[in-house]
Design a protein around this motif. Structure first.
Motif: not given
Length: 196
Positions: A57-67
């Protein structure tokens, strides 16, 4: 004759079967992307991290949460490929180096991005997240540093909006560059809202 959607589906199958960079990767290739012919926003980041590689799943991490916070969209909206396409500069996890993930494989973007972009006729805004996306898409139009490229965001609109990477490692950058939160994020949120 196949429809645009059928042509894109065939292309996505081809991309997901790609193994061009297999010799450079720490794990078997696993291209991670999402797209639909109806998508109006395209997010181009650098490459999947290990957690994204594991989940698919792309951006399935803390960076994705911020984005998602920067864009002011829910997870459901973010992952609705009919609205938002996600195609990183490098489609597979490149492995980890001394100071974080390695750069995306250089072969990836030139091989796939032109064909994928051509198959996405409704994209109205491309978010260029981080140096690698900006270097590939802006080329000589990029400034000397990511900070200057993002600061000159107006020069790339309406097609592109350059952003720093939303990694939590960039906390110091965000503190030093308050103008990003004051100027760029409101514009980003307004454009995303308008297109969705």
């Amino acid at each position: 004759m196949p429809s645009k959607a059928e042509k894109l589906e065939a292309l996505l199958r081809e991309v997901r079967a790609c193994d061009v960079c297999a010799d450079h990767l720490p794990f078997p290739p696993k291209p991670i992307l999402r797209a639909s012919v109806t998508a109006k926003i395209l997010i181009v980041g650098q490459a999947p991290g290990r957690r994204v590689h594991e989940t698919g799943i792309p951006w399935n991490d803390p960076s994705g949460d911020r984005l998602r916070d920067w864009m002011q969209v829910s997870r459901d909206t973010f992952y609705d490929e009919k609205r938002i396409a996600i195609i990183p500069t490098g489609l597979c996890y490149p492995g980890t180096g001394k100071s974080g993930d390695l750069p995306p494989c250089a072969e990836c973007a030139p091989l796939w991005h032109p064909r994928l972009r051509a198959a996405l006729p409704n994209i109205r805004l491309t978010l260029l997240v981080g140096n690698y996306a900006q270097a590939y898409y802006l080329g000589d139009r990029a400034q000397k540093t990511l900070t200057e490229t993002v600061r000159h965001y107006r020069d790339y609109l309406p097609e592109f909006l350059p952003l720093p990477h939303p990694s939590w490692h960039n906390q110091a950058w965000l503190k030093r560059n308050q103008w990003f939160a004051e100027e760029v994020l409101p514009l980003l949120r307004a454009k995303v809202s308008e297109l969705l």
